[in-house]
Scaffold this motif. Structure first.
Motif, PDB file in Angstrom:
ATOM      1  N   TRP A   1       0.855  -1.205   0.000  1.00 16.40           N
ATOM      2  CA  TRP A   1       0.000   0.000   0.000  1.00 16.40           C
ATOM      3  C   TRP A   1       0.886   1.249   0.000  1.00 16.40           C
ATOM      4  O   TRP A   1       0.647   2.208  -0.722  1.00 16.40           O
ATOM      5  CB  TRP A   1      -0.899  -0.057   1.224  1.00 16.40           C
ATOM      6  CG  TRP A   1      -2.090   0.842   1.217  1.00 16.40           C
ATOM      7  CD1 TRP A   1      -2.238   2.008   1.921  1.00 16.40           C
ATOM      8  CD2 TRP A   1      -3.334   0.666   0.517  1.00 16.40           C
ATOM      9  NE1 TRP A   1      -3.485   2.549   1.699  1.00 16.40           N
ATOM     10  CE2 TRP A   1      -4.179   1.747   0.836  1.00 16.40           C
ATOM     11  CE3 TRP A   1      -3.812  -0.307  -0.360  1.00 16.40           C
ATOM     12  CZ2 TRP A   1      -5.465   1.897   0.313  1.00 16.40           C
ATOM     13  CZ3 TRP A   1      -5.097  -0.171  -0.870  1.00 16.40           C
ATOM     14  CH2 TRP A   1      -5.903   0.917  -0.537  1.00 16.40           C
ATOM     15  N   ASN A   2       1.941   1.197   0.816  1.00 12.60           N
ATOM     16  CA  ASN A   2       2.894   2.310   0.887  1.00 12.60           C
ATOM     17  C   ASN A   2       3.542   2.552  -0.484  1.00 12.60           C
ATOM     18  O   ASN A   2       3.695   3.699  -0.925  1.00 12.60           O
ATOM     19  CB  ASN A   2       3.958   1.968   1.941  1.00 12.60           C
ATOM     20  CG  ASN A   2       5.051   3.011   2.049  1.00 12.60           C
ATOM     21  OD1 ASN A   2       6.069   2.922   1.370  1.00 12.60           O
ATOM     22  ND2 ASN A   2       4.858   3.989   2.914  1.00 12.60           N
ATOM     23  N   TYR A   3       3.876   1.462  -1.173  1.00 12.71           N
ATOM     24  CA  TYR A   3       4.470   1.549  -2.518  1.00 12.71           C
ATOM     25  C   TYR A   3       3.498   2.217  -3.485  1.00 12.71           C
ATOM     26  O   TYR A   3       3.863   3.115  -4.252  1.00 12.71           O
ATOM     27  CB  TYR A   3       4.858   0.143  -2.975  1.00 12.71           C
ATOM     28  CG  TYR A   3       5.318   0.029  -4.408  1.00 12.71           C
ATOM     29  CD1 TYR A   3       6.390   0.780  -4.886  1.00 12.71           C
ATOM     30  CD2 TYR A   3       4.685  -0.865  -5.281  1.00 12.71           C
ATOM     31  CE1 TYR A   3       6.823   0.650  -6.203  1.00 12.71           C
ATOM     32  CE2 TYR A   3       5.113  -1.006  -6.592  1.00 12.71           C
ATOM     33  CZ  TYR A   3       6.182  -0.247  -7.055  1.00 12.71           C
ATOM     34  OH  TYR A   3       6.593  -0.378  -8.359  1.00 12.71           O
ATOM     35  N   TRP A   4       2.221   1.795  -3.461  1.00 13.69           N
ATOM     36  CA  TRP A   4       1.218   2.388  -4.351  1.00 13.69           C
ATOM     37  C   TRP A   4       1.014   3.873  -4.067  1.00 13.69           C
ATOM     38  O   TRP A   4       0.679   4.645  -4.963  1.00 13.69           O
ATOM     39  CB  TRP A   4      -0.111   1.646  -4.217  1.00 13.69           C
ATOM     40  CG  TRP A   4      -0.121   0.271  -4.815  1.00 13.69           C
ATOM     41  CD1 TRP A   4       0.632  -0.178  -5.868  1.00 13.69           C
ATOM     42  CD2 TRP A   4      -0.922  -0.841  -4.400  1.00 13.69           C
ATOM     43  NE1 TRP A   4       0.348  -1.498  -6.119  1.00 13.69           N
ATOM     44  CE2 TRP A   4      -0.607  -1.937  -5.248  1.00 13.69           C
ATOM     45  CE3 TRP A   4      -1.878  -1.022  -3.396  1.00 13.69           C
ATOM     46  CZ2 TRP A   4      -1.221  -3.184  -5.118  1.00 13.69           C
ATOM     47  CZ3 TRP A   4      -2.484  -2.259  -3.268  1.00 13.69           C
ATOM     48  CH2 TRP A   4      -2.159  -3.325  -4.117  1.00 13.69           C
ATOM     49  N   LEU A   5       1.204   4.252  -2.804  1.00 12.55           N
ATOM     50  CA  LEU A   5       1.031   5.661  -2.435  1.00 12.55           C
ATOM     51  C   LEU A   5       2.261   6.509  -2.777  1.00 12.55           C
ATOM     52  O   LEU A   5       2.263   7.713  -2.558  1.00 12.55           O
ATOM     53  CB  LEU A   5       0.731   5.790  -0.937  1.00 12.55           C
ATOM     54  CG  LEU A   5      -0.683   5.393  -0.499  1.00 12.55           C
ATOM     55  CD1 LEU A   5      -0.772   5.356   1.023  1.00 12.55           C
ATOM     56  CD2 LEU A   5      -1.723   6.345  -1.061  1.00 12.55           C
ATOM     57  N   GLY A   6       3.309   5.852  -3.276  1.00 10.98           N
ATOM     58  CA  GLY A   6       4.525   6.588  -3.613  1.00 10.98           C
ATOM     59  C   GLY A   6       5.493   6.709  -2.457  1.00 10.98           C
ATOM     60  O   GLY A   6       6.427   7.510  -2.508  1.00 10.98           O
TER      61      GLY A   6
END
Length: 258
Positions: free
Chosen positions: A15-20
């Motif tokens: 999720w953190n990755y998708w949020l940048g």
């Protein structure tokens, strides 16, 4: 200190990755990329969920006058965390974050920042122990005063729907009249591609996250006074002026305890 397994993908890091964000490992990027290959819209869902959180907190601080927040299942810190949004408007706001994920706990220090006038605290507890959460939160917050309970993307991890409703009810029971509930979660009935991708993900052996029909998400607010426009696809909840929001498979709302 709990050892973090970097060989297995982790939902909070994905999720953190998708949020940048930067708090993730190659294994998480691979899992995130595999999901986006099946359903590219997941990045929009992640970012729209985060944007809803920001708009709802701004409403709670500016219009509802709330100065205390209990954010359960906070996940990894990215940009515009609950305390940052709230304290930007009301520096005296007090926030308690709750999570029991070892990875999230290692980032607790990054979260534990606050304006001098306010307070930010962190409790290592599980959603499944609501009375303990209230007891610990009461050391930082004055639970005789209105408090906003934030449950962002967490209730979908509770497989048993009746249990999820019970946990929400028990948390709200410890908050006074004039408190608020803010929920957003993945939903069914808007985007079949998302539903197919998430159902497939749940079968991989990763920590599952269950999408729910909109009426089940709405029922978390039973007994509360829903703030307009009610429980809607999150981009449609009080969108910023000039935006042209499109519905996605993520619904949320805000309700006031009478």
């Amino acid at each position: 200190m709990t050892e973090i397994d970097t060989s297995v993908p982790h939902s909070a890091r994905i999720w953190n990755y998708w949020l940048g964000g930067k708090d993730n490992y190659p294994v998480d990027e691979e899992a995130g990329d595999a999901y986006t290959a099946v359903f590219p819209g997941i990045v929009t869902i992640a970012r729209s969920s985060r944007a809803f959180l920001g708009r709802s907190i701004r409403y709670l601080v500016q219009e509802a006058g709330v100065r205390q927040f209990l954010d359960v299942g906070t996940g990894l810190p990215t940009v515009d965390n609950t305390h940052e949004v709230a304290q930007r408007i009301a520096p005296e706001a007090r926030i308690v974050y709750v999570d029991n994920d070892p990875l999230v706990l290692t980032h607790a220090r990054a979260l534990l920042t606050s304006t001098p006038q306010g307070v930010t605290a962190y409790e290592d507890l599980s959603l499944y122990e609501p009375e303990r959460i209230l007891e610990q939160a009461g050391q930082t917050l004055d639970l005789s005063r209105p408090t906003a309970l934030i449950l962002s993307g967490i209730l979908g991890h509770v497989a048993d729907y009746d249990l999820a409703r019970d946990l929400v009810a028990r948390l709200l029971a410890g908050l006074p009249s004039g408190s608020y509930l803010c929920v957003n979660d993945g939903s069914r009935g808007t985007d079949p591609d998302y539903e197919q991708a998430q159902d497939g993900y749940n079968e991989t052996g990763a920590v599952p996250y269950f999408l729910r029909p909109v009426e089940q998400i709405t029922a978390f607010f039973d007994g509360l006074e829903l703030v307009e426009p009610g429980v809607v696809s999150v981009p449609l909840w009080r969108p910023d002026a000039g935006s042209t929001p499109e519905p996605i498979g993520q619904h949320g709302g805000v309700g006031r305890k009478p």
